[in-house]
Motif scaffolding. Structure first.
Motif, PDB file in Angstrom:
ATOM      1  N   TYR A 183       0.838  -1.195   0.000  1.00  0.00           N
ATOM      2  CA  TYR A 183       0.000   0.000   0.000  1.00  0.00           C
ATOM      3  C   TYR A 183       0.872   1.243   0.000  1.00  0.00           C
ATOM      4  O   TYR A 183       2.028   1.213   0.420  1.00  0.00           O
ATOM      5  N   SER A 184       0.285   2.344  -0.435  1.00  0.00           N
ATOM      6  CA  SER A 184       0.970   3.627  -0.289  1.00  0.00           C
ATOM      7  C   SER A 184      -0.046   4.750  -0.164  1.00  0.00           C
ATOM      8  O   SER A 184      -1.200   4.625  -0.582  1.00  0.00           O
ATOM      9  N   ILE A 185       0.405   5.828   0.441  1.00  0.00           N
ATOM     10  CA  ILE A 185      -0.319   7.092   0.408  1.00  0.00           C
ATOM     11  C   ILE A 185       0.684   8.177   0.041  1.00  0.00           C
ATOM     12  O   ILE A 185       1.889   8.043   0.288  1.00  0.00           O
ATOM     13  N   THR A 186       0.191   9.217  -0.592  1.00  0.00           N
ATOM     14  CA  THR A 186       1.006  10.397  -0.863  1.00  0.00           C
ATOM     15  C   THR A 186       0.317  11.572  -0.188  1.00  0.00           C
ATOM     16  O   THR A 186      -0.870  11.815  -0.435  1.00  0.00           O
ATOM     17  N   ALA A 187       1.037  12.255   0.694  1.00  0.00           N
ATOM     18  CA  ALA A 187       0.415  13.304   1.505  1.00  0.00           C
ATOM     19  C   ALA A 187       1.357  14.485   1.681  1.00  0.00           C
ATOM     20  O   ALA A 187       2.581  14.332   1.657  1.00  0.00           O
ATOM     21  N   ARG A 188       0.773  15.648   1.877  1.00  0.00           N
ATOM     22  CA  ARG A 188       1.553  16.836   2.200  1.00  0.00           C
ATOM     23  C   ARG A 188       1.909  16.827   3.676  1.00  0.00           C
ATOM     24  O   ARG A 188       1.276  16.142   4.488  1.00  0.00           O
ATOM     25  N   PHE A 189       2.897  17.615   4.013  1.00  0.00           N
ATOM     26  CA  PHE A 189       3.230  17.798   5.428  1.00  0.00           C
ATOM     27  C   PHE A 189       2.276  18.815   6.039  1.00  0.00           C
ATOM     28  O   PHE A 189       1.722  19.684   5.336  1.00  0.00           O
ATOM     29  N   ALA A 190       2.068  18.682   7.339  1.00  0.00           N
ATOM     30  CA  ALA A 190       1.179  19.611   8.037  1.00  0.00           C
ATOM     31  C   ALA A 190       1.733  21.029   7.967  1.00  0.00           C
ATOM     32  O   ALA A 190       2.932  21.245   7.733  1.00  0.00           O
ATOM     33  N   HIS A 191       0.848  21.994   8.170  1.00  0.00           N
ATOM     34  CA  HIS A 191       1.231  23.408   8.104  1.00  0.00           C
ATOM     35  C   HIS A 191       2.376  23.704   9.071  1.00  0.00           C
ATOM     36  O   HIS A 191       2.304  23.396  10.259  1.00  0.00           O
ATOM     37  N   LYS A 192       3.445  24.248   8.547  1.00  0.00           N
ATOM     38  CA  LYS A 192       4.642  24.643   9.292  1.00  0.00           C
ATOM     39  C   LYS A 192       5.423  23.457   9.869  1.00  0.00           C
ATOM     40  O   LYS A 192       6.355  23.653  10.649  1.00  0.00           O
ATOM     41  N   VAL A 199       6.195  16.693  -0.439  1.00  0.00           N
ATOM     42  CA  VAL A 199       5.214  15.696  -0.027  1.00  0.00           C
ATOM     43  C   VAL A 199       5.960  14.452   0.455  1.00  0.00           C
ATOM     44  O   VAL A 199       7.170  14.315   0.243  1.00  0.00           O
ATOM     45  N   ALA A 200       5.232  13.575   1.090  1.00  0.00           N
ATOM     46  CA  ALA A 200       5.809  12.307   1.549  1.00  0.00           C
ATOM     47  C   ALA A 200       5.090  11.155   0.870  1.00  0.00           C
ATOM     48  O   ALA A 200       3.853  11.122   0.824  1.00  0.00           O
ATOM     49  N   ARG A 201       5.845  10.230   0.319  1.00  0.00           N
ATOM     50  CA  ARG A 201       5.302   8.957  -0.162  1.00  0.00           C
ATOM     51  C   ARG A 201       5.519   7.947   0.960  1.00  0.00           C
ATOM     52  O   ARG A 201       6.658   7.676   1.364  1.00  0.00           O
ATOM     53  N   VAL A 202       4.441   7.420   1.489  1.00  0.00           N
ATOM     54  CA  VAL A 202       4.469   6.432   2.564  1.00  0.00           C
ATOM     55  C   VAL A 202       4.008   5.112   1.972  1.00  0.00           C
ATOM     56  O   VAL A 202       2.915   5.032   1.406  1.00  0.00           O
ATOM     57  N   ALA A 203       4.826   4.079   2.081  1.00  0.00           N
ATOM     58  CA  ALA A 203       4.477   2.804   1.453  1.00  0.00           C
ATOM     59  C   ALA A 203       4.928   1.654   2.337  1.00  0.00           C
ATOM     60  O   ALA A 203       5.906   1.764   3.077  1.00  0.00           O
ATOM     61  N   GLY A 204       4.205   0.549   2.232  1.00  0.00           N
ATOM     62  CA  GLY A 204       4.622  -0.608   3.020  1.00  0.00           C
ATOM     63  C   GLY A 204       3.586  -1.704   3.051  1.00  0.00           C
ATOM     64  O   GLY A 204       2.679  -1.766   2.229  1.00  0.00           O
ATOM     65  N   ILE A 205       3.727  -2.568   4.040  1.00  0.00           N
ATOM     66  CA  ILE A 205       2.899  -3.740   4.284  1.00  0.00           C
ATOM     67  C   ILE A 205       3.209  -4.824   3.244  1.00  0.00           C
ATOM     68  O   ILE A 205       3.491  -4.521   2.084  1.00  0.00           O
ATOM     69  N   ALA A 206       3.171  -6.057   3.668  1.00  0.00           N
ATOM     70  CA  ALA A 206       3.405  -7.199   2.786  1.00  0.00           C
ATOM     71  C   ALA A 206       2.301  -8.216   3.042  1.00  0.00           C
ATOM     72  O   ALA A 206       2.373  -8.996   3.986  1.00  0.00           O
ATOM     73  N   ASP A 207       1.279  -8.161   2.209  1.00  0.00           N
ATOM     74  CA  ASP A 207       0.133  -9.054   2.357  1.00  0.00           C
ATOM     75  C   ASP A 207       0.182 -10.159   1.306  1.00  0.00           C
ATOM     76  O   ASP A 207       0.157  -9.881   0.099  1.00  0.00           O
ATOM     77  N   LEU A 208       0.257 -11.389   1.765  1.00  0.00           N
ATOM     78  CA  LEU A 208       0.185 -12.550   0.878  1.00  0.00           C
ATOM     79  C   LEU A 208      -1.250 -13.041   0.889  1.00  0.00           C
ATOM     80  O   LEU A 208      -1.629 -13.920   1.660  1.00  0.00           O
ATOM     81  N   VAL A 209      -2.055 -12.421   0.029  1.00  0.00           N
ATOM     82  CA  VAL A 209      -3.495 -12.692   0.018  1.00  0.00           C
ATOM     83  C   VAL A 209      -3.979 -13.046  -1.384  1.00  0.00           C
ATOM     84  O   VAL A 209      -5.124 -12.787  -1.753  1.00  0.00           O
ATOM     85  N   ARG A 254      -2.040   5.262  10.347  1.00  0.00           N
ATOM     86  CA  ARG A 254      -1.848   5.578  11.771  1.00  0.00           C
ATOM     87  C   ARG A 254      -0.368   5.544  12.143  1.00  0.00           C
ATOM     88  O   ARG A 254       0.120   6.401  12.910  1.00  0.00           O
ATOM     89  N   GLN A 255       0.345   4.562  11.648  1.00  0.00           N
ATOM     90  CA  GLN A 255       1.780   4.494  11.930  1.00  0.00           C
ATOM     91  C   GLN A 255       2.504   5.701  11.345  1.00  0.00           C
ATOM     92  O   GLN A 255       3.404   6.270  11.979  1.00  0.00           O
ATOM     93  N   ASP A 299      -0.347  16.144   6.792  1.00  0.00           N
ATOM     94  CA  ASP A 299      -1.718  16.606   6.618  1.00  0.00           C
ATOM     95  C   ASP A 299      -2.526  15.436   6.068  1.00  0.00           C
ATOM     96  O   ASP A 299      -2.544  15.189   4.863  1.00  0.00           O
ATOM     97  N   LEU A 300      -3.177  14.714   6.969  1.00  0.00           N
ATOM     98  CA  LEU A 300      -3.922  13.525   6.580  1.00  0.00           C
ATOM     99  C   LEU A 300      -5.419  13.801   6.471  1.00  0.00           C
ATOM    100  O   LEU A 300      -6.225  12.862   6.366  1.00  0.00           O
ATOM    101  N   GLU A 301      -5.786  15.077   6.463  1.00  0.00           N
ATOM    102  CA  GLU A 301      -7.198  15.444   6.359  1.00  0.00           C
ATOM    103  C   GLU A 301      -7.576  15.938   4.971  1.00  0.00           C
ATOM    104  O   GLU A 301      -8.753  16.130   4.676  1.00  0.00           O
ATOM    105  N   SER A 302      -6.598  16.171   4.126  1.00  0.00           N
ATOM    106  CA  SER A 302      -6.914  16.682   2.793  1.00  0.00           C
ATOM    107  C   SER A 302      -5.956  16.108   1.757  1.00  0.00           C
ATOM    108  O   SER A 302      -4.763  15.981   2.000  1.00  0.00           O
ATOM    109  N   ASP A 303      -6.498  15.740   0.611  1.00  0.00           N
ATOM    110  CA  ASP A 303      -5.708  15.337  -0.555  1.00  0.00           C
ATOM    111  C   ASP A 303      -4.696  14.242  -0.251  1.00  0.00           C
ATOM    112  O   ASP A 303      -3.536  14.325  -0.615  1.00  0.00           O
TER     113      ASP A 303
END
Length: 439
Positions: free
Chosen positions: A295-304, A331-341, A357-358, A366-370
């Motif tokens: 999985y991954s998310i791409t998010a901006r950093f919080a204000h300041k 921005v930050a690219r956050v990626a990880g988890i290894a699911d064998l499903v 959450r991690q 900034d996990l509330e927008s975009d």
């Protein structure tokens, strides 16, 4: 050291040679580029309507040339029971009677020993060094723009056991390379080096730092390379084309049946990623490749908030953090988890929420927008090494199974592929990546 000749003496002549590359992810595109550069007529077949639409779309963005530790290792074996039972574990295994998964799992367990870790580390370091060199030449020669930066990489270890294993891997790599630029950091040194981390020194056992590691947007790289390929007269695109089967005669591929008709060919290079094993079975042989969902998310950093200066790997959580720039914004690219499903590529919202959450604990995001979520299937082999070599079908070449290191190893794998096809002097020992290698 240079390696002379492929495992089997095969030289494919360039004159009027039509090569079909199956797949337009980062492995397929770099392979197509290397072939086109040598004068082959190349057809790129891809079921999606755009390149880099699957595992290359939003990966971890880290180019980890010096950090090549395989997932199959004694440390993973020690943790496996806990990982399988814990609901929020970074590795999840869905019980299944699928014989392909059982075969894969048994080979994975047999690779969890120091001998195999050393062998895989040696192989991956050689291929990653080649990949870095080829990438540098390609970026300079074609003026590719995809956010490539040398930012250094920090691998965090939260437990003493994990940190000790990390230091052992640093020593192993130093022995294999003859030298090392990796540094072992204390908790306080780690936090001083990367002030964006929301951690106290007592939450870290230590860290490994590699100043030379890079980051870059894999999808942008693929788009840039695809534009260059589109400008070549010897490259034909067949996007939105599903490959149904190989048409063979006397154990040679003579054509490919697709949803858009039949394509004649003299040579096929299989780079289908997680779908490679299913395709191989239809073609009469097995590949030890199984999908490992990430999985991954791409998010901006919080204000300041402080943005990341380096890429970071939270080793126990199996999450990576990479600093990227989008429209000049950090921005930050956050990626990880290894699911064998299995082949379930859908986003599991609970798994994504756990990773998010991690991330929120480690960085001020900034996990509330975009926030852009993504999931993809990495093509994993039991020992973490890709498969680069000839298949049992005489003119079908394999370049697949790169797991979490596809972005890192793509350019080197493409160069090794073309060297083996043409009979050139090889840069890397082909036996390390052959289909027939020991488990």
């Amino acid at each position: 050291m240079k390696w002379h000749g492929p495992l089997r003496a095969k030289v494919i002549w360039i004159s009027t040679m039509r090569v079909c590359v199956l797949g337009a992810g980062v492995i397929g595109l770099t392979t197509a580029w290397e072939l086109a550069e040598r004068g082959y007529d190349v057809t790129i077949l891809e079921r999606r309507r755009e390149p880099a639409a699957e595992a290359s779309f939003a990966n971890g963005a880290q180019l980890s040339y010096a950090f090549v530790a395989p997932l199959a290792c004694p440390e993973t074996l020690h943790k496996l029971p806990a990982l399988m039972l814990a609901a929020g574990a970074p590795i999840r295994i869905r019980p299944t009677y699928d014989p392909e998964f059982i075969r894969w799992g048994l080979r994975f367990l047999s690779a969890c020993n120091d001998r195999m870790v050393t062998e895989t580390t040696r192989a991956q370091l050689a291929l990653s060094a080649l990949s870095r060199s080829v990438m540098a030449d390609l970026v300079e020669g074609e003026e590719l723009s995809f956010g490539l930066r040398t930012v250094g990489k920090i691998v965090l270890h939260r437990s003493r056991r994990s940190f000790d294993a990390g230091r052992l891997q640093v020593e192993r790599q130093a022995r294999l390379q003859g030298s090392s630029n990796q540094q072992v950091l204390t908790p306080s040194q780690c936090l001083e080096l990367e002030p964006a981390l929301n951690l106290s020194s007592d939450e870290i056992a230590g860290a490994i730092y590699t100043p030379s590691e890079q980051v870059g947007d894999c999808r942008l790289f693929c788009q840039e390379l695809a534009l260059r390929l589109q400008q070549r007269s010897n490259v034909l695109w067949a996007l939105g084309t599903h490959v149904r089967r190989l048409i063979t005669r006397d154990n040679r591929v003579c054509a490919i049946e697709t949803s858009q008709g039949v394509f004649d060919t003299n040579l096929v290079v299989l780079t289908l990623g997680a779908a490679a094993a299913q395709f191989a079975r239809k073609s009469g042989f097995r590949l030890p490749v199984y999908p490992m969902k990430g999985y991954s998310i791409t998010a901006r950093f919080a204000h300041k908030a402080a943005s990341l200066r380096h890429s970071v790997t939270d080793f126990e959580q199996k999450i990576v953090y990479a600093p990227l720039k989008e429209n000049r914004e950090e921005v930050a690219r956050v990626a990880g988890i290894a699911d064998l499903v299995g082949f379930d590529g859908a986003i599991d919202r609970r798994r994504l929420a756990g990773m998010t959450r991690q991330a929120a604990k480690l960085l001020n995001l900034d996990l509330e927008s975009d926030v852009r979520p993504w999931a993809g299937l990495r093509p994993a082999t039991p020992d973490s090494r890709p498969i680069i070599g000839w298949s049992p079908i005489r003119n079908l070449f394999l370049n697949t199974g790169h797991g979490a290191l596809g972005w890192t190893l793509a350019c080197g794998s493409a160069r090794q592929t073309v060297q083996m096809i043409t009979g050139e002097q090889l840069s890397v020992n082909p036996g390390w990546f052959a289909l027939e290698r020991s488990a």
